[in-house]
Motif scaffolding. Structure first.
Motif, mmCIF file in Angstrom:
data_model
loop_
_atom_site.group_PDB
_atom_site.id
_atom_site.type_symbol
_atom_site.label_atom_id
_atom_site.label_comp_id
_atom_site.label_asym_id
_atom_site.label_seq_id
_atom_site.Cartn_x
_atom_site.Cartn_y
_atom_site.Cartn_z
ATOM 1 N N ALA A 26 0.844 -1.197 0.000
ATOM 2 C CA ALA A 26 0.000 0.000 0.000
ATOM 3 C C ALA A 26 0.879 1.248 0.000
ATOM 4 O O ALA A 26 0.674 2.176 -0.780
ATOM 5 N N ILE A 27 1.882 1.239 0.861
ATOM 6 C CA ILE A 27 2.732 2.435 0.939
ATOM 7 C C ILE A 27 3.553 2.564 -0.343
ATOM 8 O O ILE A 27 3.808 3.662 -0.835
ATOM 9 N N CYS A 64 0.974 7.101 5.934
ATOM 10 C CA CYS A 64 1.034 6.132 7.035
ATOM 11 C C CYS A 64 0.029 6.497 8.104
ATOM 12 O O CYS A 64 -0.657 5.642 8.658
ATOM 13 N N GLU A 65 -0.031 7.780 8.375
ATOM 14 C CA GLU A 65 -0.950 8.225 9.409
ATOM 15 C C GLU A 65 -2.390 7.926 9.000
ATOM 16 O O GLU A 65 -3.185 7.436 9.796
ATOM 17 N N GLU A 66 -2.677 8.198 7.739
ATOM 18 C CA GLU A 66 -4.046 7.979 7.292
ATOM 19 C C GLU A 66 -4.398 6.501 7.234
ATOM 20 O O GLU A 66 -5.485 6.088 7.590
ATOM 21 N N MET A 67 -3.441 5.701 6.754
ATOM 22 C CA MET A 67 -3.754 4.283 6.577
ATOM 23 C C MET A 67 -3.685 3.503 7.877
ATOM 24 O O MET A 67 -4.453 2.587 8.102
ATOM 25 N N PHE A 68 -2.698 3.847 8.708
ATOM 26 C CA PHE A 68 -2.462 2.998 9.875
ATOM 27 C C PHE A 68 -2.729 3.716 11.190
ATOM 28 O O PHE A 68 -2.500 3.170 12.257
ATOM 29 N N MET A 108 -5.031 -7.186 11.501
ATOM 30 C CA MET A 108 -5.850 -8.012 10.612
ATOM 31 C C MET A 108 -6.932 -7.166 9.976
ATOM 32 O O MET A 108 -7.336 -7.393 8.852
ATOM 33 N N GLU A 109 -7.376 -6.164 10.735
ATOM 34 C CA GLU A 109 -8.483 -5.375 10.204
ATOM 35 C C GLU A 109 -8.029 -4.210 9.326
ATOM 36 O O GLU A 109 -8.841 -3.391 8.945
ATOM 37 N N ASP A 110 -6.726 -4.158 8.979
ATOM 38 C CA ASP A 110 -6.316 -3.173 7.967
ATOM 39 C C ASP A 110 -7.205 -3.365 6.745
ATOM 40 O O ASP A 110 -7.457 -4.490 6.329
ATOM 41 N N SER A 111 -7.625 -2.260 6.183
ATOM 42 C CA SER A 111 -8.558 -2.401 5.066
ATOM 43 C C SER A 111 -7.820 -2.693 3.771
ATOM 44 O O SER A 111 -6.731 -2.184 3.533
ATOM 45 N N ASP A 112 -8.424 -3.539 2.947
ATOM 46 C CA ASP A 112 -7.861 -3.770 1.618
ATOM 47 C C ASP A 112 -7.925 -2.507 0.764
ATOM 48 O O ASP A 112 -7.270 -2.408 -0.259
ATOM 49 N N GLU A 113 -8.739 -1.569 1.192
ATOM 50 C CA GLU A 113 -8.874 -0.347 0.394
ATOM 51 C C GLU A 113 -7.581 0.461 0.326
ATOM 52 O O GLU A 113 -7.401 1.253 -0.591
ATOM 53 N N ILE A 114 -6.704 0.222 1.288
ATOM 54 C CA ILE A 114 -5.442 0.965 1.222
ATOM 55 C C ILE A 114 -4.641 0.582 -0.009
ATOM 56 O O ILE A 114 -3.740 1.288 -0.420
ATOM 57 N N LEU A 115 -4.990 -0.547 -0.601
ATOM 58 C CA LEU A 115 -4.256 -0.988 -1.795
ATOM 59 C C LEU A 115 -4.804 -0.367 -3.066
ATOM 60 O O LEU A 115 -4.249 -0.541 -4.148
#
Lengths: 652, 142, 284, 340, 279
Positions: free
Chosen positions: B85-86, C253-257, C276-283
């Motif tokens: 992602a990053i 990073c701040e926005e995603m994590f 585990m609950e990181d969203s796939d949308e970050i991809l």
């Protein structure tokens, strides 16, 4: 590697129909370092394999590329071929021109050009391959089973039956687990004790089983084949070597504590065996309730013991044991339903949880098998509430799996032992096992009232005279969309089976993972349900998730078989394509240590470099990609090899 | 000549590569443009690989891993998800079309999805045209 | 400011005298008034050489990893510098108990090369250190001049190709002196990936492409670790605004994590962690 | 020969120069002024005090291609880069930088083997020196007997007046160049006077200085001194100082290959980098930054003096100005010598 | 203009694997152009840069002697990128060579003296060149007694085995070949090089010793020769250093005023004492 042979398989017409083999062979022959390129109808056939072996010897090849089907199909085959011709098996690269080319591309030009690009990538990669050697470690032939419930008992018996020495570690003073508390077992209704007690006894009698009750594993070091386990023997204050199990101490003991076995519904002595059939039949002193420990005076037990077995000075001791494999069978905990205040557990004496009810039915239980309430009366109406804390996103999203069935069993037993009206308040009836649906159907005919709806509340606030003195269960019957108030005497909650409270801690001790509900995580939910991410640690029973007895037993047998695949061998072959650290390049950031699921990397503070325990490494390469300097070298998937392969893939 | 995208695929051994095999055995047709390199786990993919792939002239890079929760090594793809992602954000901020980099979770049983993704991705890249920003300009043009 | 200098000297003297610190990392005189230097005082007699003024921009944590683990070090830190400390502690490169943190509540620093003030467009510019043992003055209370990410707006709003033009021009300038990575307190790797020969990740000769490979990979290595001190850009002899890229990565990073680097000792680096609950949308 | 051209016609003049050969001249960029090969006359600036990087790139570019090759299956095709470089003009070179060329000549073209890349470019280049009239605090070229309007080593020397650029041919090569450009006018007496005045003024400008007496020997003697650790403490070990330096000449030779094609090139390297002396065995004789800083200082102020009888430094001040932590080589040498 | 960076084309005409670990090979090279051969005049102790395009260059000591015309030989241990690539090549392949480079064993100084050659392991290559040079019939009379002490860790790690055997046969050279630890095939001497040197105890009278070997061997051998009365002027060795250009320009092998590639690699201990201790 500079003497590479490329062998292109026709796979009959499977490849040859769209990939122009001659073209590809000619192309490969022109690539730098390729000294021989040949096509053949079936490379995997005996003549095909012989062709490769001949060429390896004849052309003195130091790298082989087989362009054929998927590596998942025949990589092993061709590795053997290479090895057979004296070439290290890791100097082989498979190019998949069937699943990747001929089967998915109709156009001949396109399929052929893609095949060439893939082969070019393989040639770049093969230039950079290095031979790898398989390594072996000696295996300790003994095994350990942690948890003495039905899962642990079964696993230990299975392993012992193969002649292996097994340590069975149980934290409470007896084995038997939850199953020993049950009265009958569904769907066959055979008596739990009747089928369990012989197994418990068999454990005691088996010379291959070292039974360790009142014991806990405190540390696990080492790795598959050679775990160094530290087990704490908790002080029992009774020397079990001297005790002959006469239990006269128990008779005379003036101390009283709540019986864990009876779910606190009854009392036991302060020196006690948990229940009459406990194994071993030797008592322990409960320090919390023992009058001597509390007040400094008493020692009645000591006086009556002819064996001199009472030892108030006893302390916890530790024992180091080395085993080749470990089975975790630490079971489950029953959810505490007190926080779900709407159901009144702990508030209304008429609200019971399922395990308490099991004890009510049992002839060795507090009521000697009579279904009477705390006030001594037989209930006239009973509501069994399903899915308490399970299938509930506020508590546990999962289905607890066994409740429907034991609820049916309870209903049957209530009907058998009382004349009460019995209600089942369910969301869905899940009766998926062998004979389960049949049991459900049988209950449908036993005049049990099924209400499809989850109970909303249990209350003693009455609104009409017929509710007087009763507990009111509020529920919406979702079939008729009717809101109901059921006045009953007894409410039975079916709380969720939960991971043991200390599951996280235990998982850390064994270095295995837990899932989001804190149950131990299996290596693969479908294909490797009994293994964990730590090689040599296996799972059996409800520690992995809610499970009934048949599944638990089956799993225990499976886990024993898994453990046997390790302790049954003298040596274990380790993954060859593991990672290692180039200490000159390591910057000491410890990323590898932080990311590895298998704890293969460790950090040497002195040298300021990481080290890999290759016996633990699975070769996934996660750490290699986490290493900023490139100090971690993933054998067979090195940065160099991968970048080379990319260059080859992208050249044409 | 019409532009034919050159796409690098990186597939994890246990799910996506197997899924691609399944696409093969069931003869699902898809474009030839993706050239797949196999890794044991999507977590093996170092973001520098992606930068390098674009330097080597990949018009697009497609990475396939197991569905979250299904990783053969249990947690590899969770790490991969964050890193990739990053990586994508870095590419985008540098000025490369983020569409050129795609990560998909493709299970071993999802041959169809593999084919669909390749099809869709190839068309997207075709529409974007050749990737020239990161590509190393060679001294000798052949 | 003179107060800070005096208190710095006072504390340095006390710590060295008492043996609480073997080294005090602070600032010293340079070849003229506008050019102070990083300074390591190792004896009480060194303390007189310590200075503090608006040109003392250096993030002294850069030097921490040069000392063996276990060395008792006192260090002068400003806002972002203290965040570096936190990251270094998370990464176990320094131990909390070995460090005496002398916090400097001052932020009107000036880049001696450009003469420009250091503000939230070039650094994180928190007014006060996040972590300290001794604060050399009163906490700065005034001023809140927006987010350190405000400066990204212009770049973020650029068309993709325009942004590429911008960065390709910037990265073309790089002469690969590696001042950026050497000035960076997080770049303690030795050797750096770019120095490897197997594989050689990028050509040694500077070119847009090889420079790009170096910088992008470095941005990635700093993802979730960069604390926005801006030393990279200040060190760069050809003025590549590297900190802008770092800021962007930090922002993402701040926005995603949902984590800001160097703010809490309890955090784990986002790139060696997952949910585990990181969203796939970050991809996407 | 003294010529002049109106500043408004500078572009025209530069265009004429481009005709005469590859022109390297100062160009204004984001970070400051630097030498570049000029394609557009308008890019050239004479409004600068010093350039960020030195003009050594005219003779010794950061990347110097030597051989292009293509790897074939059995053989390798090779194409050598021709050493017949086009005539070059180095325009607007500071006197101290001009001096640096002479210092570098000693290494590259004397002592046995000649470096043909340096030598050919050097031979083909006309140097147009340029006078300055101000001093930066970091400068110390005075220590080497150079001044801001020193014509030594230039083929043409230029002085910028208010309206005109004055150009004096110092050598035959310079004369040839000036006389071949017809946009130039002959200078008048007042110009001549102004020119001389500026030379004089340049000579009077004072920079920081240092006595070089005995420095080489003292540095050599204090090789093992703990001074180096102290002075290197702030050093980051980046390579800025060496890259901007007009006399740093260390380089690497690398084969850079992609898809079987590549180039063997000389690439600037820096003694400040850890891997500079790293051997294949993993052994590294210089692992400490103090050792590397000492090497840089000693190489310039001691070893070079022993070998070539000249200090390999011209006091241009670039390293000091570019140093991210303000290490000043003059101070380093001064304090070193004092510490003996 | 002569370009010292230009590799001269040579062909690999023979490859001999020297050791049982297969990581040391001797490459015999012949010049593609006769002209180049004529110009390539070298003296034992010199080195050359071997070049493979795409892999780079590596400085290697010349293992053959100028008294063996028609070819030059290099014994190469597989270590870095270039040497690994070289090990993968076959006879008939064309590579490049730049040289001869560096100074040499001081032949003039050695003339008329008794020579003690001490070598360890793989570092015997330029010593072999010197031995062959001195043994050459036209040269032999220019030197006094020749004593060779050569050792390796195991018999399999001795290089130039055939040649060693041939030298053993001669009576104009005293050979002491030793291994740290023998095996079942080994009938020769066992023991470390310094110990053997002590046993042999060559006279320092009009003698020079030339030593090449791993640092540890040198460290223990030097005291033996000091005890025997050898002066630092008469103990000569060859340095290794990261070299790149080989012609004293690139600055890599700079040690004090010296460039190892140009002013070395051969130094007497007396000369080494004058160098800054950075090698």
């Amino acid at each position: 590697m500079s003497r590479i042979g490329v062998f292109v398989c026709h796979c009959g017409m499977n490849i040859a129909k769209t990939v122009r083999i001659d073209d590809v062979v000619e192309f490969a022959g022109e690539l730098p370092g390729v000294v021989v390129a040949e096509g053949y109808k079936f490379m995997c056939s005996t003549p095909g394999q012989e062709l490769i072996q001949e060429k390896i010897k004849e052309c003195n090849l130091d790298g082989v590329i087989v362009a054929a089907c998927s590596p998942l199909m025949h990589e092993k085959t061709f590795r053997k071929v290479a090895e057979g011709a004296g070439l290290n098996q890791y100097l082989l690269t498979i190019v998949n021109i069937r699943e990747q080319c001929s089967w998915v591309i109709e156009d001949e030009d396109e399929a052929t050009s893609k095949a060439k690009a893939l082969i070019n990538g393989a040639v770049y990669r093969t230039h950079l391959l290095a031979p790898l050697e398989s390594r072996f470690i000696d295996v300790n032939p003994e095994a350990m089973v942690v948890g003495g419930g039905i899962a642990g008992i079964q696993a230990a018996l299975e392993l012992a039956a193969t002649g292996k020495k097994v340590y069975l570690v149980e934290k409470s003073p007896t084995i038997g687990g939850h199953m020993a508390q049950f009265d009958k077992t569904f769907p066959t209704l055979d008596c739990s004790a009747c089928i369990l007690t012989p197994k418990m006894d068999a454990v005691l009698q088996n010379p291959n089983i070292d039974l360790m009750t009142s014991c806990e594993v405190t540390e696990v070091k080492g790795f598959v084949g050679n775990f160094d386990v530290t087990v704490k023997q908790k002080a029992r204050y009774v020397d079990h070597d001297k005790c002959n199990g006469c239990l006269s101490c128990m008779e005379k003991c003036p101390g009283r504590g709540l019986s864990e076995f009876d779910e606190g519904l009854d009392k036991r002595k302060s020196i006690y065996i948990p229940f009459p059939q406990a194994v071993p039949q030797k008592p322990v002193i409960d320090r919390e309730t023992c009058i001597y420990f509390k007040k400094g005076k008493c020692r009645v037990c000591e006086q009556v013991c002819e064996q001199d077995a009472i030892d108030f000075e006893q302390e916890d001791t530790y024992r180091d044991i080395t085993v080749g494999a470990i089975i975790a069978a630490t079971g489950y905990g029953l959810m505490d339903t007190t926080p779900l205040v709407q159901y009144g557990y702990g508030k209304y004496p008429g609200v019971y949880n399922a395990l308490e009810v099991e004890r009510l039915f049992n002839s060795t239980g507090p009521t000697e098998g009579k279904v009477v309430m705390k006030d001594g009366k037989e209930p006239e109406s009973i509501a069994i509430l399903h899915c308490i804390g399970s299938r509930d996103t506020n508590y546990h999203e999962y289905c607890s799996r066994v409740c429907c069935m034991y609820a049916l069993k309870f209903a049957h037993l209530f009907k058998e032992k009382t004349s009460a009206d019995v209600y089942q308040l369910y969301i869905d009836m899940r009766c998926f096992g062998k004979g389960y649906e049949e049991f459900y159907n049988r209950l449908l005919e036993e005049n049990v009232k099924f209400v499809r709806g989850k109970a909303a509340r249990v209350t003693d606030v009455t609104v009409s005279p017929d509710e007087e003195g009763k507990l009111i269960v509020e529920v919406e019957d979702t079939l008729s969309s009717q809101f109901m108030r059921l006045p009953v005497d007894m409410v039975v909650l079916s709380p969720a089976m939960e991971a043991q409270a200390d599951a996280g801690e235990v998982a850390r001790t064994f270095n295995i993972g837990v899932d989001k509900d804190n149950f131990f995580r299996e290596k693969h939910p479908k294909l490797d349900p009994l293994s964990t991410t730590t090689d040599g640690v296996f799972l059996a029973g409800a520690c992995q998730g809610p499970k009934d007895i048949p599944d638990t037993v089956a799993q225990a047998i499976g886990a024993a078989a898994e453990a046997l695949t390790i302790v049954g061998k003298e040596q274990l072959e380790l993954e060859a394509a593991t990672v290692y650290v180039d200490p000159y390049v390591c910057c000491g950031c410890q990323n590898c240590v932080r990311v590895c699921t298998y704890s293969a990397p460790s950090f040497d503070v002195e040298k300021n470099v990481s080290e890999i325990n290759e016996a633990l490494c699975k070769g996934c390469g996660l750490c290699a990609a986490s290493c900023p300097t490139g100090a971690i070298i993933a054998r067979h998937f090195t940065n160099d090899q991968f970048i080379g392969e990319m260059e080859g893939l992208m050249e044409f | 000549m019409e532009f034919e995208p050159k796409i690098l695929g990186i597939a994890c051994n246990w799910c996506t590569y197997t899924g691609a095999d399944l696409a093969g055995t069931t003869r699902v047709q898809y474009p030839h443009n993706v050239r797949v390199a196999r890794v044991m786990c999507s977590s093996r993919v170092n973001p520098a690989f992606i930068f390098r792939a674009f330097q080597l002239g990949s018009d697009g890079v497609l990475i396939g891993g197991c569905e979250p929760g299904d990783c053969h090594y249990s947690t590899g793809n969770y790490y991969a998800r964050r890193r990739l992602a990053i990586t994508k954000k870095i590419l985008e901020f540098a000025g490369l079309e983020p569409e050129r980099f795609r990560v998909e979770w493709i299970s071993a049983s999802d041959g169809i999805k593999f084919a669909e993704v390749v099809k869709e991705f190839t068309e997207e890249i075709r529409a974007l045209g050749p990737q020239t920003k990161f590509k190393v300009k060679k001294d000798i043009e052949t | 400011m003179k107060d800070i200098e005096n208190r710095l000297k006072q504390e340095a003297k006390r710590l060295l005298e008492s043996g609480e610190a073997e080294v005090v990392l602070a600032y010293g005189r340079g070849y003229d008034e506008k050019h102070p230097m990083p300074y390591a005082a190792k004896a009480v007699s060194d303390v007189d050489n310590i200075v503090f003024d608006e040109y003392c921009t250096f993030n002294m944590t850069r030097y921490l990893t040069e000392y063996p683990l276990g060395t008792k070090i006192a260090i002068a830190v400003k806002s972002c510098d203290s965040r570096t400390l936190i990251v270094l502690m998370q990464e176990e490169k320094v131990k909390r108990e070995d460090i005496v943190i002398l916090g400097i509540p001052y932020r009107d620093m000036i880049d001696s090369k450009t003469g420009k003030a250091i503000d939230n467009s070039t650094a994180c510019n928190l007014p006060n250190p996040v972590l300290y043992d001794i604060l050399l003055g009163d906490e700065v209370t005034e001023r809140d001049d927006g987010s350190p990410y405000d400066v990204l707006k212009e770049l973020e709003e650029m068309e993709l190709d325009v942004r590429w033009e911008f960065w390709s021009k910037e990265f073309s300038k790089c002469i690969r002196c590696y001042a950026c990575r050497k000035a960076c307190p997080m770049c303690y790797c030795d050797p750096c990936f770019i120095d490897q020969s197997q594989p050689r990740w990028a050509d040694k000769s500077p070119s847009l492409e090889s420079n790009l490979m170096f910088h992008l990979t470095r941005f990635y290595h700093l993802a979730g670790r960069c604390i926005d001190c801006g030393e990279c850009s200040r060190a760069c002899p050809v003025d590549i605004p590297l900190h802008l890229f770092h800021k962007k990565v930090s922002k993402e990073c701040e926005e995603m994590f949902d984590q800001v680097s160097g703010m809490s000792l309890d955090d784990k680096q986002v790139m060696v962690d997952f949910k585990m609950e990181d969203s796939d949308e970050i991809l996407l | 020969m003294l010529k002049k051209i109106g500043l408004e016609k500078l572009n025209e003049f530069v265009s004429a120069l481009i005709e005469k050969g590859t022109l390297f001249a100062p160009v204004k960029g984001d970070a400051g002024v630097d030498f570049q090969e000029i394609k557009n006359a308008g890019d050239v600036t004479l409004d600068f005090y010093n350039t960020l990087q030195s003009p050594k790139c005219v003779f010794f570019p950061q990347t110097d291609d030597m051989v292009r090759y293509r790897l074939k299956k059995e053989t390798t095709d090779i194409e050598e880069i021709s050493l017949d470089f086009e005539p070059r003009i180095a325009f607007g070179i500071r006197p101290c930088d001009v001096k640096s060329f002479e210092i570098m000549d000693k290494l590259f073209t004397r002592g046995g083997i000649v470096d043909p890349y340096w030598e050919s470019r050097r031979k083909n280049t006309t140097i147009m020196g340029y006078a300055f009239d101000a001093v930066d605090p970091a400068d110390f070229y005075g220590a080497f007997g150079i001044h801001a309007a020193d014509t030594t080593g230039s083929d043409v020397f230029m002085v910028k007046g208010e309206k005109n650029l004055l150009l004096k041919a110092i050598t035959e090569k310079g004369e040839k160049l000036l006389s071949s450009v017809d946009t130039l006018e002959d200078a008048l007496e007042e110009d001549r006077k102004y020119f001389e005045e500026r030379l004089k003024k340049g000579a009077e400008l004072e920079t920081r200085t240092l006595s070089l007496e005995g420095v080489a020997g003292k540095l050599r003697d204090m090789f093992g001194s703990p001074y180096w650790e102290k002075v290197a403490a702030p050093c980051l070990n980046c390579g800025v100082c060496t890259f901007v330096c007009p006399t740093c000449h260390c380089f690497d030779i690398q084969d850079e290959t992609l898809f079987g094609e590549g180039t063997r090139r000389k690439i600037w390297d820096s003694c400040m980098f850890t891997d500079f002396t790293l051997e294949a065995s993993g052994h590294n004789p210089r692992t400490q930054k103090s050792q590397r800083l000492r090497q840089r200082v000693n190489h310039k102020f001691s070893y070079y003096v022993t070998n070539f009888e000249v200090t390999s430094c011209v006091g241009c001040g670039r390293c000091t100005r570019s140093c991210p932590v303000n290490i000043d080589i003059l101070t380093v040498v001064e304090e070193a010598v004092e510490s003996v | 203009m002569h370009n010292p960076y230009r590799p001269i084309p040579v062909e690999i005409t023979k490859i001999v694997t020297e050791v049982d670990t297969n990581d040391i090979k001797t490459f015999r090279l012949s010049f593609v152009n006769k002209e180049d051969e004529k110009n390539f005049k070298y003296i034992p102790g010199q080195f050359a840069e071997l070049s493979i395009f795409g892999k780079g260059e590596s400085p290697i000591g010349i293992a053959s002697s100028p008294t063996q015309p028609g070819y030059i030989e290099f014994t190469v241990q597989k270590a870095g990128v270039l040497t690994s690539a070289l090990h993968d090549l076959e006879e008939g392949t064309q590579i490049g060579i730049r040289g001869p480079l560096g100074n040499s064993w001081p032949i003039d100084y050695l003339e008329g003296k008794n020579i003690v050659i001490v070598g360890g392991g793989f570092a015997f290559t330029t010593l072999r060149s010197l031995v062959n040079y001195m043994l050459y019939e036209d040269n032999r009379s220019r030197f006094g007694n020749i004593t060779v002490v050569y050792g390796a860790r195991t018999p399999g790690l001795l290089i130039y085995k055939n040649e060693l055997a041939a030298w053993e046969e001669r009576d104009d050279i005293d050979m002491y070949v030793t291994v740290d630890k023998g095996d079942e095939t080994w009938a020769g001497r066992e023991g470390f090089v310094p110990t053997v040197c002590k046993e042999v105890g060559p006279s320092s009278e009009n003698a020079v010793t030339v030593i090449c070997g791993p640092p540890i061997m040198i460290r223990f051998t030097l005291p033996v020769f000091f005890d025997l009365g050898f002066s630092k002027e008469n103990i000569i060795t060859s340095l290794e250093m990261k070299m790149k250009c080989g012609i004293g320009k690139c600055g890599r092998c700079n040690v004090g005023e010296k460039y190892i590639c140009k002013d070395g690699p051969v130094f007497s201990l007396a000369e080494l004492d004058k160098l800054t201790p950075e090698y």
